[in-house]
Design an enzyme around this catalytic site. Structure first.
Site, PDB file in Angstrom:
ATOM      1  N   GLY A  10      91.937  31.908  21.558  1.00 24.14           N
ATOM      2  CA  GLY A  10      93.071  31.493  20.704  1.00 24.14           C
ATOM      3  C   GLY A  10      92.919  30.040  20.277  1.00 24.14           C
ATOM      4  NE  ARG A  71      92.567  36.426  21.648  1.00 20.83           N
ATOM      5  CZ  ARG A  71      92.951  35.326  22.290  1.00 20.83           C
ATOM      6  NH1 ARG A  71      92.161  34.792  23.222  1.00 20.83           N
ATOM      7  NH2 ARG A  71      94.115  34.761  22.017  1.00 20.83           N
ATOM      8  CG  ASP A 102      90.042  32.329  32.447  1.00 18.23           C
ATOM      9  OD1 ASP A 102      89.538  31.782  33.425  1.00 18.23           O
ATOM     10  OD2 ASP A 102      90.194  33.561  32.337  1.00 18.23           O
ATOM     11  CB  THR A 125      94.094  27.712  26.160  1.00 19.41           C
ATOM     12  OG1 THR A 125      95.222  28.589  26.334  1.00 19.41           O
ATOM     13  CG2 THR A 125      93.798  27.062  27.501  1.00 19.41           C
ATOM     14  CG  ASP A 127      97.852  30.584  27.274  1.00 14.48           C
ATOM     15  OD1 ASP A 127      98.779  30.520  26.442  1.00 14.48           O
ATOM     16  OD2 ASP A 127      96.974  31.472  27.246  1.00 14.48           O
ATOM     17  CG  ASP A 129      95.635  29.783  31.379  1.00 12.00           C
ATOM     18  OD1 ASP A 129      94.922  28.980  30.740  1.00 12.00           O
ATOM     19  OD2 ASP A 129      95.617  31.011  31.183  1.00 12.00           O
ATOM     20  N   GLY A 170     101.949  32.297  26.530  1.00 10.13           N
ATOM     21  CA  GLY A 170     101.407  31.841  27.817  1.00 10.13           C
ATOM     22  C   GLY A 170     100.555  32.893  28.502  1.00 10.13           C
ATOM     23  NE  ARG A 171      95.386  35.191  27.293  1.00  2.00           N
ATOM     24  CZ  ARG A 171      94.967  35.972  26.293  1.00  2.00           C
ATOM     25  NH1 ARG A 171      94.937  37.271  26.441  1.00  2.00           N
ATOM     26  NH2 ARG A 171      94.585  35.464  25.156  1.00  2.00           N
TER      27      ARG A 171
HETATM   28  O1  F6P Z   1      95.746  32.209  24.965  1.00  4.15           O
HETATM   29  C1  F6P Z   1      96.531  31.722  23.924  1.00  4.15           C
HETATM   30  C2  F6P Z   1      97.496  32.776  23.455  1.00  4.15           C
HETATM   31  O2  F6P Z   1      98.293  32.221  22.417  1.00  4.15           O
HETATM   32  C3  F6P Z   1      98.394  33.392  24.535  1.00  4.15           C
HETATM   33  O3  F6P Z   1      99.486  32.575  24.870  1.00  4.15           O
HETATM   34  C4  F6P Z   1      98.769  34.690  23.909  1.00  4.15           C
HETATM   35  O4  F6P Z   1      99.060  35.664  24.886  1.00  4.15           O
HETATM   36  C5  F6P Z   1      97.527  35.073  23.157  1.00  4.15           C
HETATM   37  O5  F6P Z   1      96.793  33.880  22.925  1.00  4.15           O
HETATM   38  C6  F6P Z   1      97.773  35.753  21.838  1.00  4.15           C
HETATM   39  O6  F6P Z   1      96.553  36.124  21.319  1.00  4.15           O
HETATM   40  P1  F6P Z   1      96.316  36.636  19.826  1.00  4.15           P
HETATM   41  O7  F6P Z   1      96.438  35.449  18.920  1.00  4.15           O
HETATM   42  O8  F6P Z   1      94.928  37.183  19.873  1.00  4.15           O
HETATM   43  O9  F6P Z   1      97.376  37.636  19.548  1.00  4.15           O
END
Ligand code: F6P
Length: 322
Positions: A10, A71, A102, A125, A127, A129, A170-171
């Site tokens: 992300g 990703r 991560d 990130t 998050d 984390d 925040g996943r």
């Molecule tokens: O890891 C960053 C993040 O924004 C998380 O908080 C969230 O769960 C995820 O990415 C969302 O991912 P995407 O943009 O692929 O929907």
């Protein structure tokens, strides 16, 4: 020396500050940088180009990432990592700067362990984390974005005497949720690492607030909360108590926007430090901030458990909500 830089996972505000610092620090030391587009996906497709120091003009203040991102689950497979390493060698990239979270660092750790590719990680990130660092790029900006949005929601919540459930990203981590809740004076917070995070405890907190005379409340819900996402909790409260509540999912709004000063400053420091260490011969590390001081961790540290939000912060939300 030829270095490669990529952003992966992300996007996060501050990534551009880090890219700029990598390119300009390398230039200052007489080295060359290739920008790899769309993270590891672009690496597998040889989607790269030299990055001149002028190409980084006016990006410091921009959200997102000029290198784009992706990703790339393919990198979980050893044979794809072997391909990626071979491509790097073929083009003469001797060391890689990986800006991401991560999953991106785990891939870098494997590329180094299996194929000897020198890798430096810059935490990027929203998050926050990652083990071994108090901060990741984007967290500060996302936190401020969420707080600003909730301040607006507060105006309408108190005008109507309503309950709002506001879901933040925040996943699987509650870092963003807990910090947001403190900063916006939320009445309650639901997040995955909380020991007494149950639907029943939320109901009793809201009830206690009602008895105290509060007619509007904001509950911050982490998207990865075990009790359920904000929509699920909202449906249950409506069904059980007939409340006229509203649900707001902040979503990707939190990922965009101009980076805060802190995200720009740490992006710049980490980008420069990554280059200086790689050209000095260091091979597998990531950068961080611990207690306000720049920290360096071995890349293998990414395999440690994730940090959890400080316990006192979660508890403080309900103390201050009275
Ligand atoms: O890891 C960053 C993040 O924004 C998380 O908080 C969230 O769960 C995820 O990415 C969302 O991912 P995407 O943009 O692929 O929907």
């Amino acid at each position: 020396m030829r270095l490669g830089v990529l952003t992966s996972g992300g996007d996060a505000p501050g990534m551009n500050a880090a890219i700029r610092a990598v390119v300009r620090q390398a230039d200052a030391l007489g080295h060359e940088v290739y920008g790899i587009y769309r993270g590891y996906q672009g690496l597998l497709e040889s989607d790269w180009a030299p990055l001149a120091t002028r190409s980084c003009a006016n990006i410091l203040q921009r959200g997102g990432t000029i290198l784009r991102t992706a990703r790339c689950p393919e990198l979980h497979h050893p044979e794809r990592r072997a391909e990626a390493a071979a491509k790097l060698r073929k083009v003469g990239i001797e060391a890689l700067v990986v800006i991401g979270g991560d999953g991106s660092f785990r891939a870098a750790e494997a590329l180094h362990r299996e194929h000897g590719i020198a890798c430096a990680g810059i935490p990027g990130t929203i998050d926050n984390d990652l083990p071994g660092t108090d901060r990741t790029l984007g967290f500060d900006t996302a936190l401020n974005t969420a707080v600003e949005a909730i301040d607006r929601i507060r105006d309408t919540a108190s005008s109507h005497g309503r309950l709002f459930l506001v879901e933040v990203m925040g996943r699987s981590s509650g870092m963003l949720a807990v910090h947001t809740a403190i900063a916006c004076g939320a009445e309650a917070v639901l997040y995955p690492e909380s020991p007494n995070d149950t639907y029943e405890s939320l109901v009793s907190q809201l009830h206690a607030n009602w008895i105290r005379g509060k007619r509007s409340s904001i509950v911050v819900v982490a998207e990865g909360d075990g009790v359920g996402n904000a929509v699920g909790v909202g449906e249950r409260l409506k069904r059980d108590y007939g409340l006229d509540l509203r649900v707001v999912v902040l979503g990707h709004v939190q990922r965009g926007g101009s980076p805060s000063a802190l995200d720009r400053i740490w992006g710049s420091r980490w980008g420069s430090e990554a280059v200086r260490r790689l050209v000095a011969g260091e091979r597998a590390f990531y950068l961080g901030e611990v207690g306000g001081v720049l920290a360096v961790q071995p890349m293998a540290r990414i395999l440690d458990p994730h940090p959890v939000p400080p316990k006192d912060l979660g508890a403080l939300v309900s103390v201050l909500a009275r």
